[in-house]
Design a protein around this motif. Structure first.
Motif, mmCIF file in Angstrom:
data_model
loop_
_atom_site.group_PDB
_atom_site.id
_atom_site.type_symbol
_atom_site.label_atom_id
_atom_site.label_comp_id
_atom_site.label_asym_id
_atom_site.label_seq_id
_atom_site.Cartn_x
_atom_site.Cartn_y
_atom_site.Cartn_z
ATOM 1 N N ASP A 13 0.854 -1.189 0.000
ATOM 2 C CA ASP A 13 0.000 0.000 0.000
ATOM 3 C C ASP A 13 0.890 1.239 0.000
ATOM 4 O O ASP A 13 1.124 1.858 1.034
ATOM 5 C CB ASP A 13 -0.907 -0.031 1.239
ATOM 6 N N ARG A 14 1.395 1.606 -1.179
ATOM 7 C CA ARG A 14 2.348 2.713 -1.276
ATOM 8 C C ARG A 14 1.825 3.886 -2.098
ATOM 9 O O ARG A 14 2.554 4.831 -2.357
ATOM 10 C CB ARG A 14 3.672 2.228 -1.894
ATOM 11 N N ALA A 15 0.564 3.827 -2.510
ATOM 12 C CA ALA A 15 0.019 4.899 -3.349
ATOM 13 C C ALA A 15 -0.082 6.212 -2.571
ATOM 14 O O ALA A 15 -0.258 6.224 -1.353
ATOM 15 C CB ALA A 15 -1.354 4.505 -3.881
ATOM 16 N N GLU A 16 0.049 7.294 -3.298
ATOM 17 C CA GLU A 16 -0.180 8.631 -2.767
ATOM 18 C C GLU A 16 -1.379 9.228 -3.502
ATOM 19 O O GLU A 16 -1.793 8.731 -4.560
ATOM 20 C CB GLU A 16 1.048 9.521 -2.986
ATOM 21 N N ASP A 17 -1.934 10.270 -2.951
ATOM 22 C CA ASP A 17 -3.011 10.995 -3.619
ATOM 23 C C ASP A 17 -2.926 12.459 -3.219
ATOM 24 O O ASP A 17 -2.646 12.759 -2.044
ATOM 25 C CB ASP A 17 -4.374 10.419 -3.237
ATOM 26 N N PRO A 18 -3.140 13.369 -4.162
ATOM 27 C CA PRO A 18 -3.023 14.798 -3.840
ATOM 28 C C PRO A 18 -3.887 15.240 -2.674
ATOM 29 O O PRO A 18 -3.522 16.166 -1.939
ATOM 30 C CB PRO A 18 -3.453 15.483 -5.140
ATOM 31 N N LEU A 19 -5.047 14.584 -2.467
ATOM 32 C CA LEU A 19 -5.934 14.998 -1.384
ATOM 33 C C LEU A 19 -5.312 14.792 -0.009
ATOM 34 O O LEU A 19 -5.732 15.414 0.964
ATOM 35 C CB LEU A 19 -7.264 14.234 -1.472
#
Length: 243
Positions: free
Chosen positions: A61-67
């Protein structure tokens, strides 16, 4: 995941067999977690039983998101992120079956939206703990969420999420938006209640209410039948004894 199951059993033992709330909020209690802003999501409530923040984040679980980036562009894994402990609690890799593990009350309005007040329920109220989901791999993808820098937006990346939703619609208090069950089509995460497999896209790691762990196909978490009680049998506590 197994250690999270063990920690949940220790939490129950110390809290009169009551499940943890998805979060409790006290703006005056930032204490050890100032960047939580008073929001103590279940990972923070269970930290005394794990002593390890990393348990709540899968290595996949390494995803990033701008929010989830703060005003300086720091991501969710950066401990200098101004909202680090809020994110750590609200966006772990494993979502909580809060619809059935909690009770929900109306706590007034905040910024034009209803304020949720959650409380745990007695674990002994579940007829079949070994067949009742407590936690499972989850994502916030495809949810509309508040951005840390203000405003709302659509989460586009498979970041973790603290909540999972049962397949059949569940009644909620009239002040809150209705829960309509699993809607849409995969890969929209809403089509499977925010469940999200990181080792197999059709299977998820699940921690059950008795603390054991399995790796079922997502379709196996939908009960046969048509009623809420039947379809949500692996979420509401009755298991295969629902009929």
């Amino acid at each position: 995941v197994r250690q999270i199951g063990t920690a949940s059993m220790l939490y129950l033992a110390d809290n009169d067999d009551m499940t943890p709330p998805i979060f409790w909020f006290n703006p005056l209690d930032t204490g050890s977690y100032p960047s939580s802003f008073g929001f103590h999501y279940y990972p923070l409530l269970m930290l005394p039983y794990t002593n390890n923040e990393e348990l709540f984040i899968c290595p996949h679980d390494r995803a990033e998101d701008p929010l989830l980036m703060d005003s300086d562009g720091r991501g969710r894994f950066d401990k200098k992120n101004a909202f680090y402990y809020y994110i750590m609690g609200a966006n772990p890799s494993y979502g909580y079956n809060y619809r059935y593990m909690n009770t929900l009350r109306f706590g007034g309005m905040s910024h034009g939206r209803p304020k949720s007040v959650f409380a745990g329920v007695s674990a002994t109220s579940f007829n079949s703990p070994s067949e009742t989901i407590m936690f499972a791999e989850a994502t916030m993808k495809d949810k509309t969420a508040p951005g840390l820098s203000g405003g709302y937006g659509l989460v586009k990346n498979p970041i973790g999420y603290s909540r999972i939703e049962p397949p059949h619609a569940v009644p909620v208090p009239p002040e809150f938006p209705p829960h309509s069950g699993w809607t849409g089509s995969f890969p929209d995460a809403r089509s499977q209640g925010q469940l999200w497999g990181r080792f197999d896209e059709r299977r998820v790691l699940v921690t059950w209410s008795d603390g054991h762990v399995s790796f079922p196909h997502i379709n196996e978490l939908v009960g046969e039948g048509t009623t809420e009680r039947e379809v949500n049998r692996y979420w509401n506590g009755c298991g295969t004894n629902c009929d």
